[in-house]
Design a protein around this motif. Structure first.
Motif, PDB file in Angstrom:
ATOM      1  N   ASP A  94       0.811  -1.222   0.000  1.00 49.84           N
ATOM      2  CA  ASP A  94       0.000   0.000   0.000  1.00 49.84           C
ATOM      3  C   ASP A  94       0.840   1.265   0.000  1.00 49.84           C
ATOM      4  OD1 ASP A  94       1.014  -0.150   2.547  1.00 49.84           O
ATOM      5  OD2 ASP A  94      -0.922  -0.101   3.579  1.00 49.84           O
ATOM      6  N   GLY A  95       2.165   1.119  -0.123  1.00 49.66           N
ATOM      7  CA  GLY A  95       3.044   2.280  -0.198  1.00 49.66           C
ATOM      8  C   GLY A  95       3.660   2.701   1.110  1.00 49.66           C
ATOM      9  N   GLU A  96       3.215   2.124   2.237  1.00 51.94           N
ATOM     10  CA  GLU A  96       3.774   2.504   3.531  1.00 51.94           C
ATOM     11  C   GLU A  96       5.218   2.027   3.642  1.00 51.94           C
ATOM     12  OE1 GLU A  96       2.772   2.176   8.329  1.00 51.94           O
ATOM     13  OE2 GLU A  96       1.572   1.052   6.868  1.00 51.94           O
ATOM     14  N   LEU A  97       6.100   2.890   4.149  1.00 48.34           N
ATOM     15  CA  LEU A  97       7.504   2.538   4.322  1.00 48.34           C
ATOM     16  C   LEU A  97       7.651   1.404   5.343  1.00 48.34           C
ATOM     17  CD1 LEU A  97       9.181   6.061   4.370  1.00 48.34           C
ATOM     18  CD2 LEU A  97       9.615   4.262   2.686  1.00 48.34           C
ATOM     19  N   ILE A  98       8.492   0.430   5.027  1.00 43.53           N
ATOM     20  CA  ILE A  98       8.763  -0.674   5.936  1.00 43.53           C
ATOM     21  C   ILE A  98       9.714  -0.193   7.029  1.00 43.53           C
ATOM     22  CG2 ILE A  98       9.851  -2.942   6.154  1.00 43.53           C
ATOM     23  CD1 ILE A  98       8.840  -3.541   3.321  1.00 43.53           C
ATOM     24  N   THR A  99       9.352  -0.463   8.274  1.00 46.19           N
ATOM     25  CA  THR A  99      10.155  -0.018   9.413  1.00 46.19           C
ATOM     26  C   THR A  99      10.488  -1.185  10.329  1.00 46.19           C
ATOM     27  OG1 THR A  99       8.274   0.426  10.857  1.00 46.19           O
ATOM     28  CG2 THR A  99       8.955   2.209   9.365  1.00 46.19           C
ATOM     29  N   SER A 100      11.440  -0.932  11.198  1.00 48.94           N
ATOM     30  CA  SER A 100      11.805  -1.932  12.203  1.00 48.94           C
ATOM     31  C   SER A 100      10.648  -2.207  13.159  1.00 48.94           C
ATOM     32  CB  SER A 100      13.024  -1.453  12.996  1.00 48.94           C
ATOM     33  OG  SER A 100      12.768  -0.196  13.606  1.00 48.94           O
ATOM     34  N   TYR A 101       9.751  -1.222  13.344  1.00 50.22           N
ATOM     35  CA  TYR A 101       8.615  -1.416  14.240  1.00 50.22           C
ATOM     36  C   TYR A 101       7.678  -2.507  13.702  1.00 50.22           C
ATOM     37  CZ  TYR A 101      10.284   3.356  15.100  1.00 50.22           C
ATOM     38  OH  TYR A 101      11.072   4.458  15.305  1.00 50.22           O
ATOM     39  N   MET A 102       7.535  -2.552  12.383  1.00 49.29           N
ATOM     40  CA  MET A 102       6.683  -3.574  11.769  1.00 49.29           C
ATOM     41  C   MET A 102       7.255  -4.971  11.990  1.00 49.29           C
ATOM     42  SD  MET A 102       5.801  -1.882   8.082  1.00 49.29           S
ATOM     43  CE  MET A 102       5.045  -0.258   7.897  1.00 49.29           C
ATOM     44  N   ILE A 103       8.572  -5.091  11.926  1.00 50.63           N
ATOM     45  CA  ILE A 103       9.206  -6.401  12.122  1.00 50.63           C
ATOM     46  C   ILE A 103       9.120  -6.799  13.595  1.00 50.63           C
ATOM     47  CG2 ILE A 103      11.361  -7.692  11.924  1.00 50.63           C
ATOM     48  CD1 ILE A 103      12.051  -5.844   9.554  1.00 50.63           C
ATOM     49  N   LYS A 104       9.324  -5.846  14.484  1.00 53.46           N
ATOM     50  CA  LYS A 104       9.170  -6.109  15.924  1.00 53.46           C
ATOM     51  C   LYS A 104       7.758  -6.628  16.220  1.00 53.46           C
ATOM     52  CE  LYS A 104       9.674  -3.774  20.437  1.00 53.46           C
ATOM     53  NZ  LYS A 104       8.308  -3.878  20.994  1.00 53.46           N
ATOM     54  N   HIS A 105       6.784  -5.939  15.667  1.00 54.80           N
ATOM     55  CA  HIS A 105       5.395  -6.355  15.888  1.00 54.80           C
ATOM     56  C   HIS A 105       5.150  -7.751  15.314  1.00 54.80           C
ATOM     57  CE1 HIS A 105       1.046  -6.142  16.292  1.00 54.80           C
ATOM     58  NE2 HIS A 105       0.935  -6.471  15.008  1.00 54.80           N
ATOM     59  N   ALA A 106       5.700  -8.017  14.143  1.00 57.03           N
ATOM     60  CA  ALA A 106       5.499  -9.318  13.502  1.00 57.03           C
ATOM     61  C   ALA A 106       6.049 -10.447  14.360  1.00 57.03           C
ATOM     62  CB  ALA A 106       6.166  -9.320  12.126  1.00 57.03           C
ATOM     63  N   VAL A 107       7.252 -10.275  14.894  1.00 53.14           N
ATOM     64  CA  VAL A 107       7.859 -11.323  15.715  1.00 53.14           C
ATOM     65  C   VAL A 107       7.084 -11.494  17.011  1.00 53.14           C
ATOM     66  CG1 VAL A 107       9.926 -12.013  16.990  1.00 53.14           C
ATOM     67  CG2 VAL A 107      10.140 -11.032  14.697  1.00 53.14           C
ATOM     68  N   GLU A 108       6.694 -10.398  17.627  1.00 56.83           N
ATOM     69  CA  GLU A 108       5.988 -10.477  18.902  1.00 56.83           C
ATOM     70  C   GLU A 108       4.626 -11.143  18.766  1.00 56.83           C
ATOM     71  OE1 GLU A 108       8.016  -6.553  21.021  1.00 56.83           O
ATOM     72  OE2 GLU A 108       5.920  -6.479  20.339  1.00 56.83           O
ATOM     73  N   ARG A 109       3.920 -10.853  17.685  1.00 57.46           N
ATOM     74  CA  ARG A 109       2.589 -11.450  17.514  1.00 57.46           C
ATOM     75  C   ARG A 109       2.706 -12.960  17.305  1.00 57.46           C
ATOM     76  NH1 ARG A 109       0.854 -12.150  12.081  1.00 57.46           N
ATOM     77  NH2 ARG A 109      -1.298 -11.517  12.477  1.00 57.46           N
ATOM     78  N   SER A 110       3.804 -13.392  16.705  1.00 54.05           N
ATOM     79  CA  SER A 110       4.023 -14.822  16.504  1.00 54.05           C
ATOM     80  C   SER A 110       4.544 -15.483  17.771  1.00 54.05           C
ATOM     81  CB  SER A 110       5.011 -15.045  15.357  1.00 54.05           C
ATOM     82  OG  SER A 110       5.293 -16.405  15.186  1.00 54.05           O
ATOM     83  N   ALA A 111       5.426 -14.770  18.482  1.00 59.32           N
ATOM     84  CA  ALA A 111       6.069 -15.347  19.659  1.00 59.32           C
ATOM     85  C   ALA A 111       5.148 -15.420  20.863  1.00 59.32           C
ATOM     86  CB  ALA A 111       7.311 -14.542  20.023  1.00 59.32           C
ATOM     87  N   SER A 112       4.218 -14.488  20.969  1.00 63.69           N
ATOM     88  CA  SER A 112       3.300 -14.473  22.112  1.00 63.69           C
ATOM     89  C   SER A 112       2.224 -15.515  21.880  1.00 63.69           C
ATOM     90  CB  SER A 112       2.680 -13.085  22.283  1.00 63.69           C
ATOM     91  OG  SER A 112       3.680 -12.130  22.531  1.00 63.69           O
ATOM     92  N   TYR A 113       2.521 -16.740  22.347  1.00 68.50           N
ATOM     93  CA  TYR A 113       1.612 -17.853  22.090  1.00 68.50           C
ATOM     94  C   TYR A 113       0.205 -17.546  22.597  1.00 68.50           C
ATOM     95  CZ  TYR A 113      -0.478 -22.399  21.891  1.00 68.50           C
ATOM     96  OH  TYR A 113      -1.310 -23.430  21.585  1.00 68.50           O
ATOM     97  N   SER A 114      -0.773 -17.804  21.731  1.00 69.57           N
ATOM     98  CA  SER A 114      -2.164 -17.591  22.119  1.00 69.57           C
ATOM     99  C   SER A 114      -3.040 -18.510  21.273  1.00 69.57           C
ATOM    100  CB  SER A 114      -2.579 -16.131  21.891  1.00 69.57           C
ATOM    101  OG  SER A 114      -2.613 -15.853  20.494  1.00 69.57           O
ATOM    102  N   ASP A 115      -4.324 -18.511  21.581  1.00 63.11           N
ATOM    103  CA  ASP A 115      -5.257 -19.313  20.802  1.00 63.11           C
ATOM    104  C   ASP A 115      -5.502 -18.708  19.428  1.00 63.11           C
ATOM    105  OD1 ASP A 115      -5.551 -21.105  22.857  1.00 63.11           O
ATOM    106  OD2 ASP A 115      -7.300 -20.089  23.720  1.00 63.11           O
ATOM    107  N   THR A 116      -5.148 -17.444  19.243  1.00 56.29           N
ATOM    108  CA  THR A 116      -5.436 -16.786  17.967  1.00 56.29           C
ATOM    109  C   THR A 116      -4.356 -17.060  16.918  1.00 56.29           C
ATOM    110  OG1 THR A 116      -4.396 -14.761  18.795  1.00 56.29           O
ATOM    111  CG2 THR A 116      -6.792 -14.967  19.026  1.00 56.29           C
ATOM    112  N   LEU A 117      -3.105 -17.138  17.321  1.00 57.99           N
ATOM    113  CA  LEU A 117      -2.010 -17.420  16.387  1.00 57.99           C
ATOM    114  C   LEU A 117      -1.156 -18.554  16.962  1.00 57.99           C
ATOM    115  CD1 LEU A 117      -0.890 -13.760  15.499  1.00 57.99           C
ATOM    116  CD2 LEU A 117      -2.336 -15.262  14.128  1.00 57.99           C
ATOM    117  N   PRO A 118      -1.684 -19.768  16.964  1.00 59.05           N
ATOM    118  CA  PRO A 118      -0.983 -20.846  17.659  1.00 59.05           C
ATOM    119  C   PRO A 118       0.081 -21.556  16.834  1.00 59.05           C
ATOM    120  CG  PRO A 118      -3.071 -21.650  16.840  1.00 59.05           C
ATOM    121  CD  PRO A 118      -3.013 -20.198  16.473  1.00 59.05           C
ATOM    122  N   ILE A 119       0.098 -21.324  15.512  1.00 57.68           N
ATOM    123  CA  ILE A 119       0.940 -22.151  14.651  1.00 57.68           C
ATOM    124  C   ILE A 119       2.309 -21.494  14.473  1.00 57.68           C
ATOM    125  CG2 ILE A 119       1.091 -23.322  12.426  1.00 57.68           C
ATOM    126  CD1 ILE A 119      -1.948 -22.949  12.158  1.00 57.68           C
ATOM    127  N   GLY A 120       3.348 -22.288  14.493  1.00 54.48           N
ATOM    128  CA  GLY A 120       4.670 -21.743  14.229  1.00 54.48           C
ATOM    129  C   GLY A 120       5.703 -22.248  15.205  1.00 54.48           C
TER     130      GLY A 120
END
Length: 586
Positions: free
Chosen positions: A127-153
């Motif tokens: 969508d044209g938004e600049l890729i930042t380190s904050y986006m990668i931080k969020h991506a790792v945290e959402r995957s690493a924080s085990y929950s019923d919503t994102l359990p795979i990985g």
């Protein structure tokens, strides 16, 4: 007579294939058997066309932070970029790690517990938004924080990041995930609990694909994950079809591993496995996305036809087909009963289930010979090679020692849209019946592996003592292969890859210490010790170190087998001019 008749019918079928292919506009003349194994088949820079894949099931998830299937990770490289990735070289050169979103490989601190990556500037999401380190931080945290919503990985992030406890929640007392810091928009720093010698490999996983926090739709993100790669989602109807189109924001000058040659990519979902082979042979699709190779009838047709064979590859791909033997369900919680399973197995019948020698060689250890540290081929404590039809006397003795002289009852699971796995389950059931072990069979959809054998509660409730499955290394090393399937920390309530539920103190201790060792040679020795220990514990019945007889439509260009991805590299493919296929499943 039966053999002769079968070959005759195969010859007739091959001729029919060639006629159908000619009518559909696809010539079956290829560039040679195994042309894509150590080189590139049909190199080309031609742009245009629609690349069509077929899938016998559906994804575990198209959300890059919620997926743990090899072909899904490979395919995700079309719409995601990560901090590092594997090179686009052919053959063994594909195992070379290269920077992707990052400008360089990680900068590691003297104590090897802090890894810093600096991003390339001016990279953009679809969508044209600049890729930042904050986006990668969020991506790792959402995957690493085990929950019923994102359990795979994988569990590596929760294992190594400083602030993550066993539940994946913050343990620092600050309310923040201090395992990751972002000093500025182009810098991301990972703080580890202990050294992790292969961290550059870890950040090549799709969990580091950027996810803008404001656009994270949680459990619905899989419907349209925002692209940082050369293609982006056009539409996705689960169970039916996924379509990707060009991402206009992708900058090829910054990407060392991908191309943007075709206009569109279509994946037809839930296509019968034998029908996939028929569609490939008649030019109605280009590739089977799962990468596991054609089915038994398809193998016979390829080997009987020089024309079809010239469009096929049969690489040793680094995967292992195996039966995970649960170590906590009685009576398999007794090591002698597990050993009885290994002694009783008919390894020839199991190999035939996966296509005979074309599907892989009978093996006695889980760790493939392609990975440094694998035990020597002479390592054979259960006599898989000396008595390939099984050692029933030793099986009976093991049952007696385990307190089950008359055998016991269990169940065997398999993915019911994969005929090879079903054939293996049936062969193992018949093998075990010879010594009084009665096994019921349970098939399940391939996209539900995390719900069935991947959920210990379900496994225990249904007495699933044995589970037919396959495994490939998360990255090309003994740790990348072993940790997720045999470390106690990898046992999860869902999306559990340690299906054997092995929690052996020695295995855990060896895998805990190995990433603190700088010497690769010393690490390889530890991988060998782990492989030998899990064999001693009889937690796994290795069937074959896999070879996939994979058919490639001759219209597909830049086809190469990646030893790192363990299948064809989808991110570089194109099509010859005027290639035409049927984009539907019918």
């Amino acid at each position: 007579m039966r053999k002769t008749r079968s070959n005759s019918l195969a010859d007739v079928k091959v001729k029919t294939d060639l006629v159908s292919a000619a009518r559909s506009g696809a010539s079956m003349t290829g560039c040679g058997f195994n042309a894509a194994v150590n080189g590139t088949a049909n190199p080309s820079s031609h742009r245009g066309g629609t690349l069509v894949f077929d899938n016998s099931g559906d994804w575990d998830s198209t959300d890059p932070g919620n997926s743990y299937v090899a072909y899904a990770w490979n395919f995700a490289r079309l719409y995601t970029r990560t901090l590092t990735t594997y090179s686009a070289k052919a053959g063994s050169g594909a195992e070379e790690l290269v920077p992707d979103l990052a400008r360089d490989l990680g900068e590691v601190s003297p104590d090897r517990r802090t890894w810093t990556y600096r991003l390339k500037p001016n990279l953009r999401m679809e969508d044209g938004e600049l890729i930042t380190s904050y986006m990668i931080k969020h991506a790792v945290e959402r995957s690493a924080s085990y929950s019923d919503t994102l359990p795979i990985g994988p569990v590596y992030w929760r294992t190594f990041l400083a602030s993550f406890g066993d539940s994946g929640e913050d343990t620092s007392g600050t309310g923040e995930q201090v395992g990751i810091s972002t000093p500025d928009p182009l810098t991301i720093v990972f703080h580890l609990r202990r050294p992790m010698a292969e961290f550059d490999h870890l950040v090549s996983m799709p969990q580091t694909a950027p996810v803008p926090p404001a656009k994270d739709t949680g459990t619905e993100y899989y419907r349209h994950p925002l692209s940082s790669g050369p293609y982006m989602f056009d539409h996705y109807v689960t169970g039916k079809q996924l379509t990707l189109v060009r991402n206009p924001q992708w900058d090829p000058s910054t990407d060392p591993a991908r191309k943007q040659l075709v206009d569109k990519i279509v994946v037809n979902l839930n296509v019968d496995a034998d029908e996939i082979d028929e569609r490939l042979f008649t030019g109605r699709s280009h590739l089977a996305v799962e990468g596991g190779g054609v089915q038994h009838r398809g193998q016979a047709r390829i080997m009987a036809s020089p024309a079809l064979r010239s469009n096929a590859d049969n690489p040793t791909n680094g995967f292992v087909w195996y039966a995970a033997i649960n170590t906590v369900i009685p009576p398999l919680d007794n090591v002698h009963c597990r050993r009885a399973v290994l002694y009783a197995a008919d390894h020839v019948a199991l190999q035939e289930a996966f296509g005979g020698s074309a599907g892989g060689e009978i093996v006695s250890t889980m760790l493939p010979q392609t990975i440094p540290g694998a035990p020597p081929e002479t390592f054979d404590p259960y006599g898989f090679h000396s008595k390939p039809r099984g050692d029933l006397k030793k099986a009976a003795a093991a049952l007696a020692e385990g307190g089950c002289p008359d055998g016991f009852a269990t169940a065997i699971s398999f993915r019911n849209n994969r005929p090879k796995e079903q054939a293996a389950a049936e062969a193992l059931r018949d093998s075990l019946a010879r010594v009084g072990i009665k096994a019921d069979l349970l098939g399940y959809p391939s996209g539900e592996i995390d719900v069935y054998p991947g959920t210990p509660a379900f496994v225990h409730e249904n007495n699933l003592g044995i589970n037919i499955t396959g495994w490939g290394s998360d990255w090309p090393s003994g740790f990348g292969f072993l940790h997720a399937i045999c470390h106690g920390d990898a046992i999860l309530p869902t999306s559990n890859s340690n299906i054997s539920e092995l929690n052996d103190p020695l295995v855990n201790a060896l895998l805990d210490v190995v990433m603190t060792i700088e010497s690769a040679t010393e690490r390889h020795d530890i991988y060998r010790r782990v492989a030998e220990r899990i064999t001693e514990q009889a937690a796994f019945l290795p069937i074959v170190h896999s070879r996939s007889l994979v058919f490639r439509n001759p219209d597909v260009t830049n086809v190469r087998v990646s030893s790192a991805l363990q299948m064809h590299d989808y991110a570089v493919m194109g099509l010859r001019p005027a290639s035409k296929t049927d984009e539907t499943t019918r």
